[in-house]
Design a protein around this motif. Structure first.
Motif, PDB file in Angstrom:
ATOM      1  N   ALA A   1     -32.539 -87.751-130.815  1.00 60.76           N
ATOM      2  CA  ALA A   1     -32.234 -87.789-132.253  1.00 60.76           C
ATOM      3  C   ALA A   1     -31.870 -86.395-132.764  1.00 60.76           C
ATOM      4  O   ALA A   1     -30.923 -86.238-133.557  1.00 60.76           O
ATOM      5  CB  ALA A   1     -33.430 -88.349-133.017  1.00 60.76           C
ATOM      6  N   ASP A   2     -32.605 -85.377-132.312  1.00 63.07           N
ATOM      7  CA  ASP A   2     -32.292 -84.002-132.714  1.00 63.07           C
ATOM      8  C   ASP A   2     -30.906 -83.594-132.207  1.00 63.07           C
ATOM      9  O   ASP A   2     -30.126 -82.950-132.930  1.00 63.07           O
ATOM     10  CB  ASP A   2     -33.335 -83.031-132.152  1.00 63.07           C
ATOM     11  N   ALA A   3     -30.605 -83.962-130.959  1.00 64.10           N
ATOM     12  CA  ALA A   3     -29.307 -83.609-130.374  1.00 64.10           C
ATOM     13  C   ALA A   3     -28.171 -84.294-131.119  1.00 64.10           C
ATOM     14  O   ALA A   3     -27.084 -83.712-131.289  1.00 64.10           O
ATOM     15  CB  ALA A   3     -29.280 -83.992-128.892  1.00 64.10           C
ATOM     16  N   ALA A   4     -28.397 -85.527-131.566  1.00 61.86           N
ATOM     17  CA  ALA A   4     -27.355 -86.249-132.303  1.00 61.86           C
ATOM     18  C   ALA A   4     -26.982 -85.516-133.586  1.00 61.86           C
ATOM     19  O   ALA A   4     -25.805 -85.466-133.975  1.00 61.86           O
ATOM     20  CB  ALA A   4     -27.819 -87.661-132.612  1.00 61.86           C
TER      21      ALA A   4
ATOM     22  N   VAL B   1     -29.633 -82.332-122.930  1.00 59.59           N
ATOM     23  CA  VAL B   1     -30.012 -82.263-121.516  1.00 59.59           C
ATOM     24  C   VAL B   1     -31.531 -82.362-121.373  1.00 59.59           C
ATOM     25  O   VAL B   1     -32.048 -83.061-120.492  1.00 59.59           O
ATOM     26  CB  VAL B   1     -29.489 -80.952-120.882  1.00 59.59           C
ATOM     27  N   SER B   2     -32.252 -81.676-122.256  1.00 64.14           N
ATOM     28  CA  SER B   2     -33.708 -81.748-122.224  1.00 64.14           C
ATOM     29  C   SER B   2     -34.181 -83.181-122.451  1.00 64.14           C
ATOM     30  O   SER B   2     -35.110 -83.665-121.779  1.00 64.14           O
ATOM     31  CB  SER B   2     -34.292 -80.817-123.290  1.00 64.14           C
ATOM     32  N   ALA B   3     -33.541 -83.878-123.389  1.00 67.69           N
ATOM     33  CA  ALA B   3     -33.892 -85.278-123.643  1.00 67.69           C
ATOM     34  C   ALA B   3     -33.693 -86.126-122.398  1.00 67.69           C
ATOM     35  O   ALA B   3     -34.544 -86.959-122.033  1.00 67.69           O
ATOM     36  CB  ALA B   3     -33.046 -85.822-124.786  1.00 67.69           C
TER      37      ALA B   3
ATOM     38  N   LEU C   1     -33.892 -75.294-117.172  1.00 65.23           N
ATOM     39  CA  LEU C   1     -33.507 -75.330-118.578  1.00 65.23           C
ATOM     40  C   LEU C   1     -34.375 -74.392-119.407  1.00 65.23           C
ATOM     41  O   LEU C   1     -33.904 -73.769-120.369  1.00 65.23           O
ATOM     42  CB  LEU C   1     -33.635 -76.764-119.091  1.00 65.23           C
ATOM     43  N   ALA C   2     -35.642 -74.269-119.037  1.00 64.72           N
ATOM     44  CA  ALA C   2     -36.587 -73.436-119.791  1.00 64.72           C
ATOM     45  C   ALA C   2     -36.198 -71.963-119.758  1.00 64.72           C
ATOM     46  O   ALA C   2     -36.621 -71.180-120.613  1.00 64.72           O
ATOM     47  CB  ALA C   2     -37.995 -73.618-119.239  1.00 64.72           C
ATOM     48  N   GLU C   3     -35.386 -71.565-118.769  1.00 63.47           N
ATOM     49  CA  GLU C   3     -34.969 -70.164-118.651  1.00 63.47           C
ATOM     50  C   GLU C   3     -33.801 -69.825-119.575  1.00 63.47           C
ATOM     51  O   GLU C   3     -33.401 -68.665-119.672  1.00 63.47           O
ATOM     52  CB  GLU C   3     -34.562 -69.874-117.204  1.00 63.47           C
ATOM     53  N   LEU C   4     -33.257 -70.854-120.260  1.00 62.74           N
ATOM     54  CA  LEU C   4     -32.052 -70.654-121.066  1.00 62.74           C
ATOM     55  C   LEU C   4     -32.366 -70.702-122.551  1.00 62.74           C
ATOM     56  O   LEU C   4     -33.388 -71.250-122.970  1.00 62.74           O
ATOM     57  CB  LEU C   4     -31.015 -71.731-120.718  1.00 62.74           C
ATOM     58  N   ASP C   5     -31.461 -70.157-123.347  1.00 65.03           N
ATOM     59  CA  ASP C   5     -31.591 -70.166-124.807  1.00 65.03           C
ATOM     60  C   ASP C   5     -31.467 -71.601-125.309  1.00 65.03           C
ATOM     61  O   ASP C   5     -30.458 -72.282-125.045  1.00 65.03           O
ATOM     62  CB  ASP C   5     -30.478 -69.296-125.402  1.00 65.03           C
ATOM     63  N   ASP C   6     -32.473 -72.079-126.039  1.00 68.34           N
ATOM     64  CA  ASP C   6     -32.453 -73.473-126.476  1.00 68.34           C
ATOM     65  C   ASP C   6     -31.459 -73.740-127.602  1.00 68.34           C
ATOM     66  O   ASP C   6     -31.311 -74.886-128.046  1.00 68.34           O
ATOM     67  CB  ASP C   6     -33.851 -73.955-126.875  1.00 68.34           C
ATOM     68  N   SER C   7     -30.767 -72.698-128.073  1.00 71.57           N
ATOM     69  CA  SER C   7     -29.729 -72.905-129.087  1.00 71.57           C
ATOM     70  C   SER C   7     -28.369 -73.211-128.471  1.00 71.57           C
ATOM     71  O   SER C   7     -27.398 -73.462-129.190  1.00 71.57           O
ATOM     72  CB  SER C   7     -29.606 -71.670-129.988  1.00 71.57           C
ATOM     73  N   LEU C   8     -28.288 -73.207-127.151  1.00 72.55           N
ATOM     74  CA  LEU C   8     -27.026 -73.505-126.478  1.00 72.55           C
ATOM     75  C   LEU C   8     -26.571 -74.925-126.809  1.00 72.55           C
ATOM     76  O   LEU C   8     -27.393 -75.844-126.886  1.00 72.55           O
ATOM     77  CB  LEU C   8     -27.187 -73.381-124.962  1.00 72.55           C
ATOM     78  N   PRO C   9     -25.267 -75.136-126.990  1.00 69.50           N
ATOM     79  CA  PRO C   9     -24.771 -76.500-127.193  1.00 69.50           C
ATOM     80  C   PRO C   9     -25.192 -77.407-126.038  1.00 69.50           C
ATOM     81  O   PRO C   9     -25.124 -76.998-124.879  1.00 69.50           O
ATOM     82  CB  PRO C   9     -23.246 -76.316-127.227  1.00 69.50           C
TER      83      PRO C   9
ATOM     84  N   PRO D   1     -23.529 -68.475-120.220  1.00 69.07           N
ATOM     85  CA  PRO D   1     -24.684 -69.319-120.566  1.00 69.07           C
ATOM     86  C   PRO D   1     -24.380 -70.809-120.438  1.00 69.07           C
ATOM     87  O   PRO D   1     -25.247 -71.592-120.048  1.00 69.07           O
ATOM     88  CB  PRO D   1     -24.982 -68.932-122.017  1.00 69.07           C
ATOM     89  N   VAL D   2     -23.155 -71.213-120.789  1.00 70.43           N
ATOM     90  CA  VAL D   2     -22.783 -72.626-120.673  1.00 70.43           C
ATOM     91  C   VAL D   2     -22.756 -73.048-119.211  1.00 70.43           C
ATOM     92  O   VAL D   2     -23.196 -74.154-118.864  1.00 70.43           O
ATOM     93  CB  VAL D   2     -21.421 -72.877-121.343  1.00 70.43           C
ATOM     94  N   VAL D   3     -22.256 -72.184-118.346  1.00 67.67           N
ATOM     95  CA  VAL D   3     -22.263 -72.485-116.907  1.00 67.67           C
ATOM     96  C   VAL D   3     -23.698 -72.599-116.400  1.00 67.67           C
ATOM     97  O   VAL D   3     -24.018 -73.490-115.605  1.00 67.67           O
ATOM     98  CB  VAL D   3     -21.495 -71.392-116.127  1.00 67.67           C
ATOM     99  N   ARG D   4     -24.593 -71.734-116.888  1.00 67.86           N
ATOM    100  CA  ARG D   4     -25.997 -71.806-116.471  1.00 67.86           C
ATOM    101  C   ARG D   4     -26.628 -73.127-116.945  1.00 67.86           C
ATOM    102  O   ARG D   4     -27.467 -73.700-116.240  1.00 67.86           O
ATOM    103  CB  ARG D   4     -26.774 -70.610-117.031  1.00 67.86           C
TER     104      ARG D   4
END
Length: 394
Positions: A366-369, A347-349, A334-342, A311-314
């Motif tokens: 801010a959420d990512a921070a 990346v979305s931001a 990005l939308a195809e991946l689990d949004d809980s990934l580190p 998943p991290v590679v994806r």
């Protein structure tokens, strides 16, 4: 006293004792005693054969401990005849120790600690400092690891070949390489540069075993390490790859890493570390961030996904897609991946900012921070959010 010499001799001396029949824990204790004696004696009386001296002293320490142990009768066949002092055997047992220290029964943290102690020759204090834990805690971790692998390294003359002898099995090599990469990613802490230590140990492994993934890991380490000086600012703040001063990259390490990688790839036995090194080489080859060949990087990530399905590679592939085909394509991947990934939120931001949706980007930064794994990354993401919010207010 040449500390580097002692550290370089430690694994081969330990390997000789294990091959002679000493169990791993007792052999490691005896070698540590010999190293202490070397520090005391060598400055005034340097030996002509340092390795032979260490083997002789360590073996005597092992015999003394064995004779005093209540298990003496179970080991009588080992201690009846003491080998005469003399030149150390030419055989290199280092490779055996790599596989022993990466034994599947050990946890990753224990395997790393044991590798640094037995193969790297570091003291318990140095390892504890590097991992920011009390020395007593690290001593217990290493002691448990030694007990776990004791008996595994039986003498080849007295037991069937063990896992370290089957070098054709990729899984065995992969375990050793994962341990070394864990060491590398710890970077620098205390008075031990673990990234440099991991490179040294991987060079040693590459000299002992002809395997393209070993070469791939060495190339990857060199290529990443080449950028080290540019990764942080004078105040310790994080500097992203695109903003790094490429004039500070170590071109000699890059050239060596690329050469090692090309030789490995020519063997046509692609593995994950070779693919990761190819991606790192493409970054290193670009004179500016704008000149990065993102299309080719996406192709290498496709290979890496095929090899690992991680998943991290994806997630990293989604970043590359966004750089190659635009932020909208990146967001779609990005939308195809689990949004809980580190790093998913960060990346979305980034892609929302590139799309022009600054309000969403600021909120996501801010959420990512809040979820950042370390202070440097948290500070960077917080600054990104503040920058966008300031722009929106202005």
């Amino acid at each position: 006293m040449n500390e580097a010499l002692l550290r370089s001799l430690t694994p081969s001396v330990l390997g000789i004792l294990v091959r002679r029949g000493a169990d791993f824990a007792a052999a490691e204790d005896a070698v540590q005693d010999a190293l202490v004696e070397a520090v005391r004696v060598w400055p005034a009386e340097p030996p002509r054969d340092p390795k032979g001296w260490l083997v002789t002293v360590a073996w005597r320490r092992f015999l003394d401990a064995t004779r005093a142990d209540t298990a003496r009768r179970r080991r009588e066949d080992l201690v009846d005849e003491e080998p005469a002092p003399g030149p150390a055997p030419a055989a290199d047992d280092t490779l055996q120790l790599y596989f022993l220290c990466a034994h599947p029964s050990l946890t990753p943290s224990s395997a790393v600690a044991l590798t640094l102690r037995a193969v790297g020759g570091l003291t318990t204090r140095q390892i504890a400092q590097a991992y920011l834990v009390p020395e007593a805690t690290m001593a217990q971790r290493i002691s448990r690891a030694k007990r776990t692998v004791s008996g595994v390294g039986a003498s080849p003359a007295r037991a069937k070949p063990r896992v370290w002898g089957r070098f054709d099995q990729p899984g065995d090599v992969a375990t050793v390489l994962r341990v070394l990469y864990l060491v590398f990613n710890e970077g620098y802490s205390g008075d031990v540069d673990l990234a440099a230590e991991a490179i040294r140990l991987t060079r040693q492994l590459a000299a002992a075993i002809d395997h393209p993934e070993v070469a791939g890991l060495l190339a990857l380490m060199l290529l990443h390490h080449a950028r080290r000086a540019s990764r942080t600012g004078p105040d310790g703040s994080l500097v992203p790859l695109a903003e790094q001063d490429r004039g500070r990259w170590d071109t000699a390490s890059i050239a060596e890493g690329v050469e090692i990688l090309q030789t490995a790839l020519a063997r046509d036995r692609l593995g994950p570390f070779q693919a990761e090194a190819a991606i790192a080489a493409l970054h290193a080859d670009a004179r500016t961030a704008e000149e990065t060949d993102w299309v080719q990087i996406v192709e290498w990530y496709d290979e890496l996904v095929r090899l690992t399905d991680s998943p991290v590679v994806r997630l990293n592939r989604a970043v590359a897609v966004g750089e190659a085909d635009g932020p909208r394509a990146g967001l779609a991947a990005l939308a195809e991946l689990d949004d809980s990934l580190p790093r998913h939120t960060a990346v979305s931001a980034y892609f929302h900012e590139r799309e022009g949706d600054l309000a969403t980007a600021a909120r996501l930064y801010a959420d990512a921070a809040q979820a950042a794994p370390n202070l440097a990354e948290r500070d960077y993401l917080t600054r990104q959010a503040a920058r966008l919010n300031a722009g929106l207010r202005g």
